[in-house]
Design a protein around this motif. Structure first.
Motif, PDB file in Angstrom:
ATOM      1  N   GLY A 124      11.755   1.322  11.273  1.00 42.66           N
ATOM      2  CA  GLY A 124      10.533   0.593  11.545  1.00 42.66           C
ATOM      3  C   GLY A 124      10.820  -0.780  12.126  1.00 42.66           C
ATOM      4  O   GLY A 124      11.889  -1.031  12.684  1.00 42.66           O
ATOM      5  N   ILE A 125       9.857  -1.688  11.964  1.00 41.69           N
ATOM      6  CA  ILE A 125       9.958  -3.026  12.539  1.00 41.69           C
ATOM      7  C   ILE A 125      10.782  -3.959  11.668  1.00 41.69           C
ATOM      8  O   ILE A 125      11.620  -4.718  12.153  1.00 41.69           O
ATOM      9  CB  ILE A 125       8.548  -3.624  12.741  1.00 41.69           C
ATOM     10  N   ARG A 126      10.567  -3.924  10.374  1.00 43.15           N
ATOM     11  CA  ARG A 126      11.274  -4.810   9.432  1.00 43.15           C
ATOM     12  C   ARG A 126      11.473  -4.085   8.113  1.00 43.15           C
ATOM     13  O   ARG A 126      10.632  -3.279   7.718  1.00 43.15           O
ATOM     14  CB  ARG A 126      10.462  -6.097   9.183  1.00 43.15           C
ATOM     15  N   ASP A 127      12.561  -4.397   7.424  1.00 38.78           N
ATOM     16  CA  ASP A 127      12.783  -3.880   6.082  1.00 38.78           C
ATOM     17  C   ASP A 127      12.754  -5.046   5.109  1.00 38.78           C
ATOM     18  O   ASP A 127      13.541  -5.991   5.227  1.00 38.78           O
ATOM     19  CB  ASP A 127      14.118  -3.138   5.977  1.00 38.78           C
ATOM     20  N   GLN A 128      11.839  -4.976   4.145  1.00 38.91           N
ATOM     21  CA  GLN A 128      11.639  -6.083   3.210  1.00 38.91           C
ATOM     22  C   GLN A 128      12.616  -6.059   2.024  1.00 38.91           C
ATOM     23  O   GLN A 128      12.617  -6.975   1.220  1.00 38.91           O
ATOM     24  CB  GLN A 128      10.194  -6.044   2.681  1.00 38.91           C
ATOM     25  N   ASP A 129      13.430  -5.035   1.936  1.00 36.00           N
ATOM     26  CA  ASP A 129      14.381  -4.899   0.830  1.00 36.00           C
ATOM     27  C   ASP A 129      15.734  -5.452   1.280  1.00 36.00           C
ATOM     28  O   ASP A 129      16.397  -4.868   2.131  1.00 36.00           O
ATOM     29  CB  ASP A 129      14.498  -3.430   0.440  1.00 36.00           C
ATOM     30  N   SER A 145       0.824  -1.212   0.000  1.00 33.20           N
ATOM     31  CA  SER A 145       0.000   0.000   0.000  1.00 33.20           C
ATOM     32  C   SER A 145       0.856   1.260   0.000  1.00 33.20           C
ATOM     33  O   SER A 145       0.538   2.231  -0.690  1.00 33.20           O
ATOM     34  CB  SER A 145      -0.923  -0.001   1.219  1.00 33.20           C
ATOM     35  N   THR A 146       1.927   1.261   0.792  1.00 33.32           N
ATOM     36  CA  THR A 146       2.749   2.470   0.913  1.00 33.32           C
ATOM     37  C   THR A 146       3.880   2.529  -0.099  1.00 33.32           C
ATOM     38  O   THR A 146       4.433   3.591  -0.361  1.00 33.32           O
ATOM     39  CB  THR A 146       3.379   2.551   2.313  1.00 33.32           C
ATOM     40  N   HIS A 147       4.253   1.368  -0.664  1.00 28.17           N
ATOM     41  CA  HIS A 147       5.431   1.264  -1.537  1.00 28.17           C
ATOM     42  C   HIS A 147       6.714   1.629  -0.776  1.00 28.17           C
ATOM     43  O   HIS A 147       7.672   2.112  -1.375  1.00 28.17           O
ATOM     44  CB  HIS A 147       5.293   2.116  -2.801  1.00 28.17           C
ATOM     45  N   VAL A 148       6.697   1.404   0.524  1.00 25.95           N
ATOM     46  CA  VAL A 148       7.858   1.648   1.375  1.00 25.95           C
ATOM     47  C   VAL A 148       8.273   0.319   1.985  1.00 25.95           C
ATOM     48  O   VAL A 148       7.484  -0.324   2.693  1.00 25.95           O
ATOM     49  CB  VAL A 148       7.529   2.668   2.479  1.00 25.95           C
ATOM     50  N   SER A 149       9.509  -0.116   1.723  1.00 24.59           N
ATOM     51  CA  SER A 149       9.949  -1.436   2.179  1.00 24.59           C
ATOM     52  C   SER A 149      10.127  -1.497   3.686  1.00 24.59           C
ATOM     53  O   SER A 149      10.034  -2.561   4.292  1.00 24.59           O
ATOM     54  CB  SER A 149      11.259  -1.826   1.486  1.00 24.59           C
ATOM     55  N   CYS A 150      10.413  -0.361   4.315  1.00 22.35           N
ATOM     56  CA  CYS A 150      10.586  -0.289   5.770  1.00 22.35           C
ATOM     57  C   CYS A 150       9.208  -0.227   6.416  1.00 22.35           C
ATOM     58  O   CYS A 150       8.583   0.837   6.465  1.00 22.35           O
ATOM     59  CB  CYS A 150      11.426   0.927   6.135  1.00 22.35           C
ATOM     60  N   PRO A 210      19.772 -11.645  -0.995  1.00 21.99           N
ATOM     61  CA  PRO A 210      18.379 -12.076  -0.864  1.00 21.99           C
ATOM     62  C   PRO A 210      18.218 -13.114   0.241  1.00 21.99           C
ATOM     63  O   PRO A 210      19.053 -14.018   0.384  1.00 21.99           O
ATOM     64  CB  PRO A 210      18.057 -12.673  -2.239  1.00 21.99           C
ATOM     65  N   ALA A 211      17.172 -12.971   1.031  1.00 24.07           N
ATOM     66  CA  ALA A 211      16.902 -13.891   2.131  1.00 24.07           C
ATOM     67  C   ALA A 211      16.053 -15.053   1.625  1.00 24.07           C
ATOM     68  O   ALA A 211      14.891 -14.878   1.267  1.00 24.07           O
ATOM     69  CB  ALA A 211      16.192 -13.160   3.266  1.00 24.07           C
ATOM     70  N   THR A 212      16.632 -16.233   1.594  1.00 24.98           N
ATOM     71  CA  THR A 212      15.931 -17.443   1.171  1.00 24.98           C
ATOM     72  C   THR A 212      15.779 -18.382   2.359  1.00 24.98           C
ATOM     73  O   THR A 212      16.482 -18.251   3.360  1.00 24.98           O
ATOM     74  CB  THR A 212      16.720 -18.153   0.064  1.00 24.98           C
ATOM     75  N   PRO A 213      14.871 -19.364   2.264  1.00 25.11           N
ATOM     76  CA  PRO A 213      14.728 -20.305   3.382  1.00 25.11           C
ATOM     77  C   PRO A 213      16.042 -20.993   3.751  1.00 25.11           C
ATOM     78  O   PRO A 213      16.390 -21.098   4.922  1.00 25.11           O
ATOM     79  CB  PRO A 213      13.684 -21.297   2.868  1.00 25.11           C
ATOM     80  N   SER A 214      16.796 -21.433   2.741  1.00 21.02           N
ATOM     81  CA  SER A 214      18.036 -22.153   3.044  1.00 21.02           C
ATOM     82  C   SER A 214      19.163 -21.210   3.455  1.00 21.02           C
ATOM     83  O   SER A 214      20.022 -21.577   4.258  1.00 21.02           O
ATOM     84  CB  SER A 214      18.477 -22.978   1.824  1.00 21.02           C
ATOM     85  N   GLY A 215      19.159 -19.995   2.931  1.00 16.49           N
ATOM     86  CA  GLY A 215      20.269 -19.088   3.220  1.00 16.49           C
ATOM     87  C   GLY A 215      20.080 -18.214   4.432  1.00 16.49           C
ATOM     88  O   GLY A 215      21.042 -17.771   5.050  1.00 16.49           O
ATOM     89  N   PHE A 216      18.822 -17.966   4.802  1.00 15.13           N
ATOM     90  CA  PHE A 216      18.566 -17.067   5.933  1.00 15.13           C
ATOM     91  C   PHE A 216      17.881 -17.776   7.095  1.00 15.13           C
ATOM     92  O   PHE A 216      18.356 -17.755   8.222  1.00 15.13           O
ATOM     93  CB  PHE A 216      17.717 -15.875   5.477  1.00 15.13           C
ATOM     94  N   LEU A 217      16.768 -18.439   6.804  1.00 15.22           N
ATOM     95  CA  LEU A 217      15.973 -19.027   7.882  1.00 15.22           C
ATOM     96  C   LEU A 217      16.736 -20.089   8.655  1.00 15.22           C
ATOM     97  O   LEU A 217      16.734 -20.115   9.881  1.00 15.22           O
ATOM     98  CB  LEU A 217      14.673 -19.607   7.324  1.00 15.22           C
TER      99      LEU A 217
END
Length: 294
Positions: free
Chosen positions: A259-264, A231-236, A273-280
């Motif tokens: 903010g709470i999380r940054d999606q970028d 909605s905001t087009h803001v990753s933060c 890039p955060a992937t399941p195998s590389g980040f989680l």
């Protein structure tokens, strides 16, 4: 249900319609809104006046009407007052700072204006509930619900009136409780969560998650975050939540996000890039670990 007076202009020679429109002169309910956050970082962190109050209630001579999506309402001049309480068709604001009631002589714009400060600060001469949080929340929640009704026209929740409780006497959080969205005053190192678009939209996202016809999803935080940044087009998400410092990033530190999380991913220290195998698998333990619900 439209109050318009419609006028058509016809070409007398060809019969073609040259124009067709509503010739009523409308007033508008509008006010100051934070487009993204209350962090005072221009251009989006400064309150801007003139935003419409969509679908708000307007009462004139004890007769109620609902403003349009652009805040327009119909009024015949003659000394009557037009009054709004931000208890509209789809969103009703309840501000712990006090009641909201703004009036203007009929056929003038009903301008709730803007103000400096935070929490219970209101424009000079205004009602005690006409706060930043009241105006900002009313605008953003109406806009996101309007999008929702377009894509999910059969969902009753989107057509019902949502209660928006603002300036609650707590700090550093906000929540959806199953029936309403709720936002806290500033303090404890956090800004007023009712003055931050990403927080409004995140909590509204929890409400949609519970009422979209598909049951509550897991992870619900992802559902709510996606609602906010789409909605905001803001990753933060929730930019301006923290008065000092940036988000931790769950093992991949944020560079600038207050903010709470940054999606970028490019705005994290690893720039990867955060992937399941590389980040989680590296950063997130099971259950209520560092990447758990927040």
């Amino acid at each position: 249900g439209e109050p318009g007076t419609w006028e058509a202009m016809i070409d007398a020679k060809t019969g073609a319609i040259r124009s067709f429109g509503d010739i009523n002169d409308y007033a508008q309910a509008k006010g100051g809104v934070y487009p993204v956050a209350n962090d005072q970082l221009p251009p989006d962190g400064v309150e801007k006046g003139g935003y419409p109050m969509p679908f708000t209630d307007v009462t004139i001579n004890a007769v109620s009407q609902t403003a349009t999506t652009l805040g327009a309402f119909s009024c015949t001049p003659g000394g009557a007052n037009a009054t709004t309480t931000l208890a509209g068709q789809y969103v009703k604001v309840i501000d712990t700072c006090g009641a909201i009631s703004q009036s203007v002589s009929c056929d003038n714009d009903l301008d709730l204006s803007a103000s400096s400060g935070t929490d219970c600060v209101v424009p000079a001469g205004s009602s005690v509930g006409n706060t930043h949080a009241s105006r900002t929340g009313f605008y953003h929640l109406n806009r996101i619900a309007e999008h929702g009704r377009y894509w999910l026209p059969t969902r009753p929740w989107l057509a019902a009136q949502l209660t928006d409780n603002v300036n609650l006497n707590q700090t550093c959080n906000a929540y959806w409780n199953g029936t309403s969205v709720n936002f806290f005053k500033s303090g404890g190192g956090c800004n007023n969560t009712g003055e931050i678009a990403g927080v409004f939209l995140h909590e509204w996202g929890h409400g949609l998650d519970a009422n979209d016809g598909g049951g509550t999803d897991n992870p619900g935080e992802a559902y709510a975050d996606i609602t906010a940044f789409m909605s905001t087009h803001v990753s933060c998400v929730g930019r301006g939540f923290f008065q000092v410092g940036v988000c931790g990033g769950y093992g991949d530190a944020c560079l600038t996000c207050t903010g709470i999380r940054d999606q970028d991913f490019a705005k994290h220290a690893s720039n990867t890039p955060a992937t399941p195998s590389g980040f989680l698998t590296t950063n997130c333990s099971g259950g209520g670990g560092p990447c758990g619900k927040e």
